[in-house]
Design a protein around this motif. Structure first.
Motif, PDB file in Angstrom:
ATOM      1  N   VAL A   1       0.862  -1.179   0.000  1.00  0.00           N
ATOM      2  CA  VAL A   1       0.000   0.000   0.000  1.00  0.00           C
ATOM      3  C   VAL A   1       0.900   1.231   0.000  1.00  0.00           C
ATOM      4  CG1 VAL A   1      -1.767   1.307   1.240  1.00  0.00           C
ATOM      5  CG2 VAL A   1      -1.799  -1.201   1.304  1.00  0.00           C
ATOM      6  N   ILE A   2       0.636   2.145  -0.917  1.00  0.00           N
ATOM      7  CA  ILE A   2       1.395   3.393  -0.978  1.00  0.00           C
ATOM      8  C   ILE A   2       0.440   4.541  -0.681  1.00  0.00           C
ATOM      9  CG2 ILE A   2       2.753   4.929  -2.455  1.00  0.00           C
ATOM     10  CD1 ILE A   2       3.492   2.367  -4.058  1.00  0.00           C
ATOM     11  N   THR A   3       0.800   5.346   0.301  1.00  0.00           N
ATOM     12  CA  THR A   3      -0.044   6.471   0.696  1.00  0.00           C
ATOM     13  C   THR A   3       0.830   7.579   1.270  1.00  0.00           C
ATOM     14  OG1 THR A   3      -1.999   7.104   1.995  1.00  0.00           O
ATOM     15  CG2 THR A   3      -0.470   5.559   3.013  1.00  0.00           C
ATOM     16  N   THR A   4       0.207   8.680   1.657  1.00  0.00           N
ATOM     17  CA  THR A   4       0.971   9.799   2.190  1.00  0.00           C
ATOM     18  C   THR A   4       1.532   9.473   3.572  1.00  0.00           C
ATOM     19  OG1 THR A   4      -1.075  10.748   3.063  1.00  0.00           O
ATOM     20  CG2 THR A   4      -0.324  11.544   0.921  1.00  0.00           C
TER      21      THR A   4
ATOM     22  N   GLY B   1       1.864  11.051  15.442  1.00  0.00           N
ATOM     23  CA  GLY B   1       0.815  10.580  16.330  1.00  0.00           C
ATOM     24  C   GLY B   1      -0.378   9.980  15.612  1.00  0.00           C
ATOM     25  N   ALA B   2      -0.314   9.884  14.284  1.00  0.00           N
ATOM     26  CA  ALA B   2      -1.431   9.334  13.498  1.00  0.00           C
ATOM     27  C   ALA B   2      -0.939   8.169  12.655  1.00  0.00           C
ATOM     28  CB  ALA B   2      -2.045  10.406  12.610  1.00  0.00           C
ATOM     29  N   VAL B   3      -1.881   7.358  12.207  1.00  0.00           N
ATOM     30  CA  VAL B   3      -1.591   6.225  11.326  1.00  0.00           C
ATOM     31  C   VAL B   3      -2.543   6.284  10.145  1.00  0.00           C
ATOM     32  CG1 VAL B   3      -1.564   3.711  11.102  1.00  0.00           C
ATOM     33  CG2 VAL B   3      -0.795   4.766  13.233  1.00  0.00           C
TER      34      VAL B   3
ATOM     35  N   PRO C   1      -4.992  12.514   2.903  1.00  0.00           N
ATOM     36  CA  PRO C   1      -4.932  13.436   1.754  1.00  0.00           C
ATOM     37  C   PRO C   1      -4.552  12.718   0.470  1.00  0.00           C
ATOM     38  CG  PRO C   1      -2.976  13.654   3.117  1.00  0.00           C
ATOM     39  CD  PRO C   1      -3.880  12.714   3.842  1.00  0.00           C
ATOM     40  N   ALA C   2      -4.765  13.405  -0.618  1.00  0.00           N
ATOM     41  CA  ALA C   2      -4.402  12.848  -1.925  1.00  0.00           C
ATOM     42  C   ALA C   2      -2.884  12.729  -2.028  1.00  0.00           C
ATOM     43  CB  ALA C   2      -4.936  13.741  -3.043  1.00  0.00           C
ATOM     44  N   ILE C   3      -2.445  11.742  -2.779  1.00  0.00           N
ATOM     45  CA  ILE C   3      -1.011  11.573  -3.025  1.00  0.00           C
ATOM     46  C   ILE C   3      -0.529  12.705  -3.920  1.00  0.00           C
ATOM     47  CG2 ILE C   3       0.742  10.109  -4.091  1.00  0.00           C
ATOM     48  CD1 ILE C   3      -0.936   7.691  -3.360  1.00  0.00           C
ATOM     49  N   ALA C   4       0.425  13.471  -3.418  1.00  0.00           N
ATOM     50  CA  ALA C   4       1.024  14.525  -4.233  1.00  0.00           C
ATOM     51  C   ALA C   4       2.064  13.896  -5.169  1.00  0.00           C
ATOM     52  CB  ALA C   4       1.675  15.570  -3.334  1.00  0.00           C
TER      53      ALA C   4
ATOM     54  N   GLU D   1      13.897  10.924  -3.396  1.00  0.00           N
ATOM     55  CA  GLU D   1      13.192  11.838  -4.296  1.00  0.00           C
ATOM     56  C   GLU D   1      12.514  12.992  -3.538  1.00  0.00           C
ATOM     57  OE1 GLU D   1      12.689  11.765  -7.673  1.00  0.00           O
ATOM     58  OE2 GLU D   1      13.849   9.961  -8.117  1.00  0.00           O
ATOM     59  N   GLY D   2      12.479  12.897  -2.212  1.00  0.00           N
ATOM     60  CA  GLY D   2      11.828  13.936  -1.422  1.00  0.00           C
ATOM     61  C   GLY D   2      10.320  13.911  -1.530  1.00  0.00           C
ATOM     62  N   LEU D   3       9.743  12.741  -1.760  1.00  0.00           N
ATOM     63  CA  LEU D   3       8.285  12.602  -1.907  1.00  0.00           C
ATOM     64  C   LEU D   3       7.643  12.322  -0.548  1.00  0.00           C
ATOM     65  CD1 LEU D   3       8.287  10.343  -5.095  1.00  0.00           C
ATOM     66  CD2 LEU D   3       7.843  12.796  -4.993  1.00  0.00           C
ATOM     67  N   ASN D   4       6.496  12.945  -0.313  1.00  0.00           N
ATOM     68  CA  ASN D   4       5.785  12.772   0.956  1.00  0.00           C
ATOM     69  C   ASN D   4       4.862  11.549   0.909  1.00  0.00           C
ATOM     70  OD1 ASN D   4       4.982  13.475   3.606  1.00  0.00           O
ATOM     71  ND2 ASN D   4       3.130  14.446   2.802  1.00  0.00           N
ATOM     72  N   VAL D   5       5.420  10.417   0.535  1.00  0.00           N
ATOM     73  CA  VAL D   5       4.686   9.160   0.477  1.00  0.00           C
ATOM     74  C   VAL D   5       5.555   8.059   1.078  1.00  0.00           C
ATOM     75  CG1 VAL D   5       3.299   9.765  -1.544  1.00  0.00           C
ATOM     76  CG2 VAL D   5       5.505   8.664  -1.860  1.00  0.00           C
TER      77      VAL D   5
END
Length: 506
Positions: A60-63, A68-70, A89-92, A343-347
Protein backbone atom coordinates in the motif's frame (compact mmCIF):
# COMPACT_ATOMS: atom_id res chain seq x y z
CA UNK A 1 30.27 -36.11 28.56
CA UNK A 2 28.64 -39.52 28.09
CA UNK A 3 29.39 -40.43 31.73
CA UNK A 4 27.95 -37.14 32.98
CA UNK A 5 24.70 -37.78 31.04
CA UNK A 6 24.41 -41.29 32.54
CA UNK A 7 25.03 -39.93 36.00
CA UNK A 8 22.48 -37.12 35.42
CA UNK A 9 19.83 -39.63 34.35
CA UNK A 10 20.56 -41.80 37.41
CA UNK A 11 20.22 -38.80 39.71
CA UNK A 12 16.92 -37.75 38.10
CA UNK A 13 15.61 -41.28 38.55
CA UNK A 14 16.66 -41.42 42.20
CA UNK A 15 14.98 -38.09 43.02
CA UNK A 16 11.63 -38.98 41.45
CA UNK A 17 9.47 -36.51 43.38
CA UNK A 18 11.62 -33.52 42.48
CA UNK A 19 11.92 -34.67 38.90
CA UNK A 20 8.15 -35.12 38.59
CA UNK A 21 7.36 -31.70 40.05
CA UNK A 22 9.71 -29.85 37.73
CA UNK A 23 8.79 -31.88 34.64
CA UNK A 24 5.04 -31.28 35.14
CA UNK A 25 5.50 -27.53 35.41
CA UNK A 26 7.69 -27.46 32.32
CA UNK A 27 5.42 -29.82 30.36
CA UNK A 28 2.20 -27.90 30.97
CA UNK A 29 3.93 -24.54 30.62
CA UNK A 30 5.32 -25.48 27.20
CA UNK A 31 1.93 -26.86 26.10
CA UNK A 32 0.11 -23.67 27.12
CA UNK A 33 2.64 -21.41 25.40
CA UNK A 34 2.56 -23.40 22.15
CA UNK A 35 -1.25 -23.53 22.09
CA UNK A 36 -1.57 -19.83 22.83
CA UNK A 37 0.91 -18.76 20.18
CA UNK A 38 -0.64 -21.16 17.67
CA UNK A 39 -4.04 -19.63 18.38
CA UNK A 40 -2.74 -16.10 17.74
CA UNK A 41 -0.92 -17.35 14.64
CA UNK A 42 -4.14 -18.78 13.19
CA UNK A 43 -5.87 -15.41 13.63
CA UNK A 44 -2.98 -13.52 12.06
CA UNK A 45 -2.80 -15.84 9.07
CA UNK A 46 -6.54 -15.69 8.47
CA UNK A 47 -6.52 -11.89 8.51
CA UNK A 48 -3.42 -11.74 6.31
CA UNK A 49 -4.98 -13.99 3.68
CA UNK A 50 -8.20 -11.97 3.73
CA UNK A 51 -6.61 -8.53 3.51
CA UNK A 52 -3.92 -9.41 0.99
CA UNK A 53 -6.41 -11.09 -1.31
CA UNK A 54 -9.29 -8.64 -1.03
CA UNK A 55 -8.42 -5.24 0.43
CA UNK A 56 -4.77 -4.19 0.70
CA UNK A 57 -2.85 -6.33 -1.75
CA UNK A 58 0.81 -6.87 -0.87
CA UNK A 59 1.87 -3.22 -0.88
CA UNK A 60 0.00 0.00 0.00
CA UNK A 61 1.40 3.39 -0.98
CA UNK A 62 -0.04 6.47 0.70
CA UNK A 63 0.97 9.80 2.19
CA UNK A 64 3.22 9.94 5.24
CA UNK A 65 0.95 10.42 8.29
CA UNK A 66 1.28 13.29 10.71
CA UNK A 67 3.01 12.66 14.01
CA UNK A 68 0.81 10.58 16.33
CA UNK A 69 -1.43 9.33 13.50
CA UNK A 70 -1.59 6.22 11.33
CA UNK A 71 -2.83 6.14 7.74
CA UNK A 72 -4.31 2.81 6.69
CA UNK A 73 -6.67 1.93 3.84
CA UNK A 74 -9.70 2.87 5.94
CA UNK A 75 -8.59 6.38 6.90
CA UNK A 76 -6.62 8.11 9.65
CA UNK A 77 -6.34 6.67 13.15
CA UNK A 78 -5.06 8.88 15.96
CA UNK A 79 -5.50 9.09 19.71
CA UNK A 80 -7.16 12.52 19.92
CA UNK A 81 -9.52 14.24 17.47
CA UNK A 82 -9.53 17.95 18.21
CA UNK A 83 -11.90 19.36 15.59
CA UNK A 84 -13.00 17.03 12.85
CA UNK A 85 -11.91 13.53 11.94
CA UNK A 86 -8.91 13.89 9.61
CA UNK A 87 -8.87 12.27 6.19
CA UNK A 88 -6.05 10.74 4.23
CA UNK A 89 -4.93 13.44 1.75
CA UNK A 90 -4.40 12.85 -1.93
CA UNK A 91 -1.01 11.57 -3.02
CA UNK A 92 1.02 14.53 -4.23
CA UNK A 93 3.31 14.04 -7.27
CA UNK A 94 1.20 11.04 -8.23
CA UNK A 95 2.72 10.82 -11.70
CA UNK A 96 6.25 10.68 -10.29
CA UNK A 97 5.24 7.94 -7.84
CA UNK A 98 3.77 5.90 -10.69
CA UNK A 99 6.93 6.40 -12.73
CA UNK A 100 9.01 4.97 -9.88
CA UNK A 101 6.70 1.96 -9.64
CA UNK A 102 6.95 1.43 -13.40
CA UNK A 103 10.75 1.26 -13.20
CA UNK A 104 10.62 -2.14 -11.49
CA UNK A 105 9.29 -5.45 -12.74
CA UNK A 106 8.13 -6.64 -9.32
CA UNK A 107 4.46 -5.60 -9.53
CA UNK A 108 1.92 -8.02 -10.95
CA UNK A 109 -1.05 -5.63 -10.94
CA UNK A 110 -1.82 -2.28 -9.29
CA UNK A 111 -4.67 0.19 -8.92
CA UNK A 112 -5.24 3.62 -7.42
CA UNK A 113 -7.80 3.65 -4.63
CA UNK A 114 -10.12 5.81 -2.47
CA UNK A 115 -12.08 5.00 0.71
CA UNK A 116 -14.21 6.70 3.37
CA UNK A 117 -16.55 5.69 6.19
CA UNK A 118 -20.24 6.19 5.34
CA UNK A 119 -23.82 5.63 6.52
CA UNK A 120 -26.64 4.61 4.16
CA UNK A 121 -30.29 5.63 4.10
CA UNK A 122 -33.20 5.06 1.76
CA UNK A 123 -35.10 8.19 2.80
CA UNK A 124 -35.27 11.51 1.01
CA UNK A 125 -33.66 12.99 4.10
CA UNK A 126 -31.23 11.00 6.17
CA UNK A 127 -33.15 9.52 9.10
CA UNK A 128 -30.71 9.58 12.02
CA UNK A 129 -33.53 8.78 14.50
CA UNK A 130 -33.91 5.32 12.99
CA UNK A 131 -30.42 4.49 14.20
CA UNK A 132 -31.36 5.20 17.82
CA UNK A 133 -34.59 3.20 17.99
CA UNK A 134 -34.34 1.21 21.23
CA UNK A 135 -37.45 -0.83 20.45
CA UNK A 136 -35.67 -2.58 17.56
CA UNK A 137 -32.86 -3.83 19.84
CA UNK A 138 -30.22 -3.15 17.20
CA UNK A 139 -26.64 -4.36 17.47
CA UNK A 140 -23.69 -2.48 16.03
CA UNK A 141 -23.39 -5.07 13.26
CA UNK A 142 -27.01 -4.30 12.24
CA UNK A 143 -26.32 -0.62 11.55
CA UNK A 144 -26.16 0.48 7.88
CA UNK A 145 -22.62 1.83 8.12
CA UNK A 146 -19.48 0.71 6.36
CA UNK A 147 -17.02 1.99 3.79
CA UNK A 148 -17.38 3.44 0.34
CA UNK A 149 -14.50 2.25 -1.85
CA UNK A 150 -13.42 3.01 -5.38
CA UNK A 151 -10.53 2.12 -7.61
CA UNK A 152 -9.62 2.42 -11.26
CA UNK A 153 -12.53 0.89 -13.15
CA UNK A 154 -10.81 -2.13 -14.71
CA UNK A 155 -7.59 -2.44 -12.73
CA UNK A 156 -9.30 -2.59 -9.33
CA UNK A 157 -11.40 -5.64 -10.24
CA UNK A 158 -8.29 -7.24 -11.73
CA UNK A 159 -6.46 -6.57 -8.46
CA UNK A 160 -9.24 -8.14 -6.38
CA UNK A 161 -11.02 -10.63 -8.67
CA UNK A 162 -12.61 -12.82 -5.98
CA UNK A 163 -15.54 -10.49 -5.24
CA UNK A 164 -18.76 -12.49 -5.54
CA UNK A 165 -21.25 -10.42 -7.56
CA UNK A 166 -24.56 -12.21 -6.97
CA UNK A 167 -26.76 -10.01 -9.18
CA UNK A 168 -26.53 -6.86 -11.28
CA UNK A 169 -23.39 -5.37 -12.82
CA UNK A 170 -20.35 -3.34 -11.84
CA UNK A 171 -20.71 0.48 -11.63
CA UNK A 172 -20.35 2.35 -14.90
CA UNK A 173 -17.50 4.87 -15.02
CA UNK A 174 -18.54 8.48 -14.41
CA UNK A 175 -21.93 7.63 -12.88
CA UNK A 176 -23.41 7.46 -9.37
CA UNK A 177 -24.02 3.71 -9.71
CA UNK A 178 -23.03 1.53 -6.76
CA UNK A 179 -22.83 -2.14 -5.93
CA UNK A 180 -23.76 -2.88 -2.34
CA UNK A 181 -22.61 -5.51 0.14
CA UNK A 182 -25.47 -8.00 0.53
CA UNK A 183 -25.19 -7.59 4.32
CA UNK A 184 -26.75 -4.14 3.86
CA UNK A 185 -30.03 -5.76 2.78
CA UNK A 186 -30.66 -7.13 6.25
CA UNK A 187 -29.48 -3.86 7.85
CA UNK A 188 -31.97 -1.85 5.81
CA UNK A 189 -34.77 -4.19 6.79
CA UNK A 190 -33.97 -3.98 10.50
CA UNK A 191 -33.26 -0.25 10.71
CA UNK A 192 -35.57 1.33 8.14
CA UNK A 193 -38.24 -1.40 7.80
CA UNK A 194 -37.82 -1.46 4.05
CA UNK A 195 -36.29 -3.71 1.43
CA UNK A 196 -33.25 -2.77 -0.63
CA UNK A 197 -33.44 -3.87 -4.27
CA UNK A 198 -31.78 -3.30 -7.62
CA UNK A 199 -32.60 0.09 -9.09
CA UNK A 200 -33.25 1.71 -5.70
CA UNK A 201 -31.80 5.12 -4.96
CA UNK A 202 -29.99 5.41 -1.65
CA UNK A 203 -28.50 8.33 0.24
CA UNK A 204 -24.85 7.96 1.22
CA UNK A 205 -23.67 10.16 4.08
CA UNK A 206 -20.14 10.66 5.33
CA UNK A 207 -19.91 8.89 8.71
CA UNK A 208 -18.10 11.79 10.38
CA UNK A 209 -19.21 14.81 8.37
CA UNK A 210 -22.00 16.35 6.36
CA UNK A 211 -21.18 15.19 2.82
CA UNK A 212 -24.27 13.61 1.28
CA UNK A 213 -24.68 12.02 -2.15
CA UNK A 214 -27.26 9.89 -3.91
CA UNK A 215 -26.35 6.54 -5.40
CA UNK A 216 -28.23 4.08 -7.59
CA UNK A 217 -27.98 0.40 -6.65
CA UNK A 218 -27.01 -1.64 -9.73
CA UNK A 219 -25.68 -4.76 -8.04
CA UNK A 220 -25.26 -6.81 -4.88
CA UNK A 221 -22.22 -8.83 -3.87
CA UNK A 222 -20.92 -11.08 -1.13
CA UNK A 223 -17.43 -10.46 0.27
CA UNK A 224 -14.77 -12.72 -1.22
CA UNK A 225 -14.14 -14.10 2.27
CA UNK A 226 -17.37 -15.32 3.85
CA UNK A 227 -16.09 -14.59 7.36
CA UNK A 228 -14.34 -11.29 6.69
CA UNK A 229 -13.90 -8.97 9.65
CA UNK A 230 -14.23 -5.87 7.46
CA UNK A 231 -17.45 -3.87 7.75
CA UNK A 232 -20.00 -3.66 4.97
CA UNK A 233 -18.80 -2.04 1.75
CA UNK A 234 -20.24 0.04 -1.08
CA UNK A 235 -18.18 0.00 -4.28
CA UNK A 236 -18.62 2.86 -6.72
CA UNK A 237 -16.87 4.96 -9.35
CA UNK A 238 -14.11 7.26 -8.12
CA UNK A 239 -16.10 10.38 -9.11
CA UNK A 240 -18.74 9.49 -6.49
CA UNK A 241 -16.22 8.53 -3.79
CA UNK A 242 -13.98 11.61 -3.99
CA UNK A 243 -16.27 14.08 -2.14
CA UNK A 244 -16.48 11.68 0.84
CA UNK A 245 -12.68 11.54 0.99
CA UNK A 246 -12.49 15.35 0.67
CA UNK A 247 -10.63 15.00 -2.61
CA UNK A 248 -11.85 18.31 -4.00
CA UNK A 249 -9.92 21.09 -5.66
CA UNK A 250 -10.42 23.23 -2.55
CA UNK A 251 -8.77 20.64 -0.27
CA UNK A 252 -5.44 20.97 -2.07
CA UNK A 253 -5.71 24.49 -3.49
CA UNK A 254 -4.56 27.66 -1.76
CA UNK A 255 -5.15 31.04 -3.32
CA UNK A 256 -4.26 34.47 -1.98
CA UNK A 257 -7.05 36.98 -1.84
CA UNK A 258 -6.96 39.59 -4.63
CA UNK A 259 -5.86 43.10 -3.73
CA UNK A 260 -9.29 44.52 -4.56
CA UNK A 261 -11.12 42.45 -1.93
CA UNK A 262 -12.76 44.80 0.59
CA UNK A 263 -11.71 43.79 4.11
CA UNK A 264 -13.26 46.88 5.74
CA UNK A 265 -15.40 44.67 8.01
CA UNK A 266 -12.26 43.76 9.94
CA UNK A 267 -11.67 47.43 10.76
CA UNK A 268 -15.19 48.05 12.11
CA UNK A 269 -16.02 48.15 15.78
CA UNK A 270 -18.57 45.78 17.34
CA UNK A 271 -21.19 48.58 17.58
CA UNK A 272 -20.63 49.60 13.97
CA UNK A 273 -20.86 46.03 12.75
CA UNK A 274 -24.09 45.16 14.55
CA UNK A 275 -25.61 48.68 14.44
CA UNK A 276 -28.52 49.88 12.33
CA UNK A 277 -26.34 51.82 9.90
CA UNK A 278 -24.79 48.71 8.42
CA UNK A 279 -28.11 47.37 7.16
CA UNK A 280 -29.93 50.69 7.05
CA UNK A 281 -30.26 50.57 3.30
CA UNK A 282 -32.25 47.36 3.37
CA UNK A 283 -36.01 47.68 3.10
CA UNK A 284 -38.05 46.30 5.97
CA UNK A 285 -40.12 44.25 3.56
CA UNK A 286 -38.10 41.04 3.73
CA UNK A 287 -40.67 38.66 2.29
CA UNK A 288 -39.16 36.21 -0.17
CA UNK A 289 -40.90 37.76 -3.17
CA UNK A 290 -41.04 41.40 -2.06
CA UNK A 291 -37.55 41.96 -0.65
CA UNK A 292 -35.35 44.53 -2.24
CA UNK A 293 -32.30 42.48 -1.26
CA UNK A 294 -30.90 40.32 -4.04
CA UNK A 295 -30.64 37.08 -2.11
CA UNK A 296 -28.95 35.32 -5.03
CA UNK A 297 -26.05 37.76 -4.93
CA UNK A 298 -25.81 38.54 -1.21
CA UNK A 299 -22.73 36.32 -0.97
CA UNK A 300 -21.19 37.83 -4.06
CA UNK A 301 -19.61 35.76 -6.81
CA UNK A 302 -19.65 32.09 -5.65
CA UNK A 303 -18.18 30.65 -8.83
CA UNK A 304 -14.78 30.14 -7.20
CA UNK A 305 -16.37 28.36 -4.24
CA UNK A 306 -18.35 26.10 -6.56
CA UNK A 307 -15.21 25.22 -8.50
CA UNK A 308 -13.23 24.44 -5.35
CA UNK A 309 -16.02 22.14 -4.09
CA UNK A 310 -15.87 20.02 -7.24
CA UNK A 311 -14.18 16.63 -7.03
CA UNK A 312 -10.57 16.60 -8.15
CA UNK A 313 -10.67 14.08 -11.00
CA UNK A 314 -6.96 13.30 -10.68
CA UNK A 315 -6.82 12.84 -6.90
CA UNK A 316 -6.25 9.45 -5.27
CA UNK A 317 -5.45 8.52 -1.68
CA UNK A 318 -3.65 5.24 -2.27
CA UNK A 319 -1.97 2.93 -4.72
CA UNK A 320 -2.50 -0.77 -4.01
CA UNK A 321 -0.35 -3.44 -5.61
CA UNK A 322 0.10 -7.20 -5.71
CA UNK A 323 3.60 -8.50 -6.29
CA UNK A 324 4.80 -11.32 -8.50
CA UNK A 325 6.58 -12.64 -5.40
CA UNK A 326 4.33 -11.79 -2.41
CA UNK A 327 6.85 -13.12 0.11
CA UNK A 328 9.37 -10.51 -1.08
CA UNK A 329 7.14 -7.64 0.08
CA UNK A 330 9.43 -6.49 2.93
CA UNK A 331 12.46 -6.09 0.68
CA UNK A 332 10.40 -4.35 -2.01
CA UNK A 333 8.81 -1.94 0.49
CA UNK A 334 12.21 -1.06 1.93
CA UNK A 335 13.54 -0.37 -1.57
CA UNK A 336 10.54 1.80 -2.44
CA UNK A 337 10.75 3.85 0.75
CA UNK A 338 14.44 4.48 0.20
CA UNK A 339 13.65 5.74 -3.30
CA UNK A 340 10.75 7.93 -2.10
CA UNK A 341 13.02 9.48 0.52
CA UNK A 342 15.75 10.16 -2.03
CA UNK A 343 13.19 11.84 -4.30
CA UNK A 344 11.83 13.94 -1.42
CA UNK A 345 8.28 12.60 -1.91
CA UNK A 346 5.78 12.77 0.96
CA UNK A 347 4.69 9.16 0.48
CA UNK A 348 5.67 5.82 1.92
CA UNK A 349 4.98 2.17 1.23
CA UNK A 350 3.53 -0.14 3.89
CA UNK A 351 2.61 -3.82 4.02
CA UNK A 352 -0.79 -5.43 4.50
CA UNK A 353 -0.41 -5.38 8.30
CA UNK A 354 0.02 -1.59 8.47
CA UNK A 355 -2.61 -1.11 5.77
CA UNK A 356 -5.14 -2.96 7.95
CA UNK A 357 -4.10 -1.16 11.15
CA UNK A 358 -7.67 -0.25 12.18
CA UNK A 359 -8.71 -3.90 12.32
CA UNK A 360 -5.48 -5.21 13.81
CA UNK A 361 -5.39 -2.92 16.86
CA UNK A 362 -7.64 -5.29 18.81
CA UNK A 363 -5.63 -8.33 17.68
CA UNK A 364 -2.37 -6.67 18.72
CA UNK A 365 -3.89 -5.90 22.12
CA UNK A 366 -4.91 -9.53 22.57
CA UNK A 367 -1.45 -10.64 21.48
CA UNK A 368 0.25 -8.27 23.94
CA UNK A 369 -1.99 -9.41 26.79
CA UNK A 370 -1.16 -13.01 26.00
CA UNK A 371 2.57 -12.22 25.95
CA UNK A 372 2.25 -10.66 29.39
CA UNK A 373 0.49 -13.78 30.66
CA UNK A 374 3.26 -15.94 29.17
CA UNK A 375 5.91 -13.86 30.93
CA UNK A 376 4.05 -14.19 34.24
CA UNK A 377 3.66 -17.94 33.72
CA UNK A 378 7.35 -18.30 32.86
CA UNK A 379 8.45 -16.37 35.95
CA UNK A 380 6.24 -18.50 38.21
CA UNK A 381 7.48 -21.75 36.63
CA UNK A 382 11.13 -20.75 36.85
CA UNK A 383 10.80 -19.63 40.48
CA UNK A 384 9.27 -23.00 41.33
CA UNK A 385 12.08 -24.76 39.47
CA UNK A 386 14.69 -22.69 41.32
CA UNK A 387 13.14 -23.37 44.73
CA UNK A 388 12.83 -27.08 43.96
CA UNK A 389 16.47 -27.23 42.87
CA UNK A 390 17.59 -25.38 46.01
CA UNK A 391 15.81 -27.97 48.15
CA UNK A 392 17.40 -30.69 46.03
CA UNK A 393 20.87 -29.22 46.61
CA UNK A 394 20.30 -29.13 50.37
CA UNK A 395 19.14 -32.76 50.36
CA UNK A 396 22.13 -33.78 48.22
CA UNK A 397 24.75 -32.10 50.43
CA UNK A 398 26.31 -35.43 51.42
CA UNK A 399 26.36 -36.66 47.83
CA UNK A 400 28.03 -33.47 46.60
CA UNK A 401 30.55 -33.51 49.48
CA UNK A 402 31.42 -37.13 48.77
CA UNK A 403 32.04 -36.37 45.08
CA UNK A 404 34.28 -33.48 46.08
CA UNK A 405 36.10 -35.72 48.61
CA UNK A 406 37.00 -38.34 45.99
CA UNK A 407 38.41 -35.68 43.68
CA UNK A 408 35.49 -34.20 41.73
CA UNK A 409 36.25 -30.62 40.77
CA UNK A 410 33.76 -27.76 40.97
CA UNK A 411 33.60 -27.78 37.18
CA UNK A 412 32.41 -31.40 37.24
CA UNK A 413 29.69 -30.67 39.80
CA UNK A 414 28.58 -27.63 37.80
CA UNK A 415 28.37 -29.61 34.55
CA UNK A 416 26.44 -32.37 36.31
CA UNK A 417 23.74 -30.05 37.64
CA UNK A 418 23.35 -28.19 34.35
CA UNK A 419 23.20 -31.50 32.46
CA UNK A 420 20.40 -32.67 34.73
CA UNK A 421 18.55 -29.44 34.05
CA UNK A 422 18.98 -29.61 30.27
CA UNK A 423 17.99 -33.29 30.09
CA UNK A 424 14.93 -32.81 32.31
CA UNK A 425 13.82 -29.63 30.49
CA UNK A 426 14.32 -31.15 27.05
CA UNK A 427 12.35 -34.31 27.82
CA UNK A 428 9.59 -32.32 29.55
CA UNK A 429 9.42 -29.84 26.63
CA UNK A 430 9.04 -32.70 24.16
CA UNK A 431 6.23 -34.05 26.32
CA UNK A 432 4.62 -30.58 26.36
CA UNK A 433 4.85 -30.36 22.56
CA UNK A 434 3.21 -33.77 22.16
CA UNK A 435 0.45 -32.82 24.62
CA UNK A 436 -0.13 -29.50 22.82
CA UNK A 437 -0.46 -31.22 19.43
CA UNK A 438 -2.90 -33.78 20.83
CA UNK A 439 -5.11 -31.08 22.37
CA UNK A 440 -4.90 -28.85 19.28
CA UNK A 441 -5.76 -31.77 17.01
CA UNK A 442 -8.85 -32.62 19.07
CA UNK A 443 -9.95 -28.97 19.18
CA UNK A 444 -9.46 -28.45 15.43
CA UNK A 445 -11.41 -31.64 14.70
CA UNK A 446 -14.40 -30.26 16.63
CA UNK A 447 -14.62 -27.36 14.10
CA UNK A 448 -16.18 -24.93 16.59
CA UNK A 449 -17.78 -21.96 14.78
CA UNK A 450 -18.63 -18.90 16.93
CA UNK A 451 -22.16 -17.50 16.69
CA UNK A 452 -20.96 -13.90 16.63
CA UNK A 453 -20.29 -12.57 13.12
CA UNK A 454 -17.53 -10.33 14.47
CA UNK A 455 -15.78 -13.20 16.24
CA UNK A 456 -16.06 -15.36 13.12
CA UNK A 457 -14.46 -12.53 11.19
CA UNK A 458 -11.56 -12.30 13.62
CA UNK A 459 -10.88 -16.04 13.46
CA UNK A 460 -11.71 -16.46 9.79
CA UNK A 461 -14.58 -18.85 10.56
CA UNK A 462 -14.04 -21.78 12.91
CA UNK A 463 -11.77 -21.52 15.94
CA UNK A 464 -8.54 -23.37 15.29
CA UNK A 465 -4.84 -23.58 16.10
CA UNK A 466 -2.02 -23.17 13.58
CA UNK A 467 1.30 -24.33 15.09
CA UNK A 468 4.51 -23.47 13.26
CA UNK A 469 8.10 -24.69 13.50
CA UNK A 470 9.15 -21.21 14.63
CA UNK A 471 6.74 -21.34 17.57
CA UNK A 472 7.99 -24.78 18.64
CA UNK A 473 11.70 -23.97 18.36
CA UNK A 474 11.41 -20.58 20.06
CA UNK A 475 9.37 -22.07 22.92
CA UNK A 476 11.94 -24.82 23.53
CA UNK A 477 14.81 -22.31 23.36
CA UNK A 478 13.20 -19.93 25.86
CA UNK A 479 12.33 -22.85 28.16
CA UNK A 480 15.88 -24.19 28.12
CA UNK A 481 17.38 -20.75 28.64
CA UNK A 482 14.98 -19.99 31.49
CA UNK A 483 15.68 -23.31 33.18
CA UNK A 484 19.44 -22.75 32.99
CA UNK A 485 19.08 -19.25 34.41
CA UNK A 486 16.80 -20.46 37.20
CA UNK A 487 19.45 -23.05 38.14
CA UNK A 488 22.24 -20.49 38.43
CA UNK A 489 21.68 -19.86 42.14
CA UNK A 490 21.18 -23.55 43.16
CA UNK A 491 24.35 -24.51 41.27
CA UNK A 492 26.25 -21.69 42.95
CA UNK A 493 25.07 -23.02 46.31
CA UNK A 494 26.16 -26.55 45.37
CA UNK A 495 29.66 -25.37 44.51
CA UNK A 496 30.07 -23.92 48.01
CA UNK A 497 29.67 -27.36 49.60
CA UNK A 498 33.02 -28.75 50.78
CA UNK A 499 33.83 -32.27 52.00
CA UNK A 500 34.24 -30.97 55.59
CA UNK A 501 30.81 -29.28 55.40
CA UNK A 502 29.26 -32.45 54.04
CA UNK A 503 30.77 -34.56 56.84
CA UNK A 504 29.60 -32.08 59.48
CA UNK A 505 26.14 -32.28 57.91
CA UNK A 506 26.22 -36.00 58.40
Amino acid sequence: MKDIIKLALRNLKEHKSKTLIISMFVLFGVAIVIMGNSFIESISRGLENDFRANYTGDVVITTVPKKGAVNDIFGVTQLVYLDEVPKVPAIADLERVEQILAETDDIKVQSKYISAGVLLSGDEEFDADALDDDEKDLKSSDMPYGYIMAGESDKYWELFPDLKLIEGHYPTAGTNEVIVDARFIESFKKVYDKDLALGDSILIKLYYGSTLREGKVVGFFNPASENTIVDKIVYCDASLARPFADLTYGSSFTQELPDNVDLSFSEMSEDEFFGDDLFGGIEEDTSVLGTTVDLDNILGDTSMRDELNKADDGAWQYILAKLKKPNADKAYIAKLNKRFQEEGLNVHAINWHDGAYLYLVALNSIGNMFKILIVILAVVVFIIIMNTMIVSVIERTSEIGTMRAIGAEKKFVKRLFYTETVVLTTLSSIGGIILAFILMGIFNALNIVPESETVRGVFGGALHFTPTLTIIISTMFVTLLGSIISNAYPVKSALKITPIKALSKE
